[in-house]
Scaffold this active site. Sequence first.
Site, PDB file in Angstrom:
ATOM      1  CG  ASP A   1      14.011  -1.838   7.146  1.00  0.00           C
ATOM      2  OD1 ASP A   1      13.532  -2.863   7.716  1.00  0.00           O
ATOM      3  OD2 ASP A   1      13.346  -0.822   6.923  1.00  0.00           O
TER       4      ASP A   1
ATOM      5  NE  ARG B   1       4.672   0.247  -2.831  1.00  0.00           N
ATOM      6  CZ  ARG B   1       5.896   0.638  -2.413  1.00  0.00           C
ATOM      7  NH1 ARG B   1       6.221   1.904  -2.343  1.00  0.00           N
ATOM      8  NH2 ARG B   1       6.782  -0.259  -2.084  1.00  0.00           N
TER       9      ARG B   1
HETATM   10 ZN    ZN Z   1      11.523  -2.469   8.667  1.00  0.00          ZN
END
Ligand code: ZN
Length: 278
Positions: A224, A37
């Site tokens: 994704d 992150r």
């Molecule tokens: Zn990915």
Amino acid sequence: MFTIGCHLSASKGFLAMGQTALSLGANTFQFFTRNPRGSKAKELDSKDVAAFLAFARENHFGTLLAHAPYTINPCSDRPEVREFARMTLADDLGRMEYLPGNLYNFHPGSHVGQGVETGISLIAETLNEILFPEQQTTVLLETMAGKGSEVGSHFEELREILNRVTLSEKIGVCLDTCHVSDGGYDIVGDLDGVLTQFDKVIGLTRLKAIHINDSKNPLGAHKDRHEKIGEGSIGTEAFARIINHPALRELPFLLETPNELPGYAAEIALLKSLRKDG
Ligand code: ZN
Ligand code: FE
Ligand code: FE
């Protein structure tokens, strides 16, 4: 050599990652250079790095893949976000020199409505600021799924970035099988055709690593969402063709599938069983 591994947690250091990889049947691994992150990177422990390098040599490890945090955005519309990406990438590249000769992969970014052209310019600008002539790391642009305003779901976009980078020999591409399938490239039905297109537009010599992931979604979904090997829309037979393809077989293959360690060990064993010699 079949270079195969998976993404591992970097929290216990490099030697621990090497030992974990070996226990899974792997001879490489991928790791985040810092918390995915974003945020601060841990200080590198030079003893740990030295111990790992010896361990990797003894056990004939292949090329490693470092992954930048996926929250950085070098083509944001906000200057402070771009500056954070530039600082993070530069700092990571400096630290990668302690592991010379490996690969550093990043997501090109999301243009957030500025348009692909502007996105490409900003990404290339960032790369021109952070690459340095002495670096021993190859920086990889990852092929993206085309979710939201992601740049890099078309081979032509990656080519455009490459064209604008001065230290072009420091840049390559990492092909993510889930992402290219989600991006609309039919690696299941026409692997040869997709690779021919990759070669024409980008050049296969630029291809340095494969992220080997199945996809939860159909061809061209732009989503994704990674799936376990053989449980998604790509399927085991297509992966057998991918890992044995003459243009790909010498590259490092890294799993980023939704697995704990035993799941990764099983997928590595499966892929090894599908690998043909010679
Ligand atoms: Zn990915
Ligand atoms: Fe990635
Ligand atoms: Fe990936």
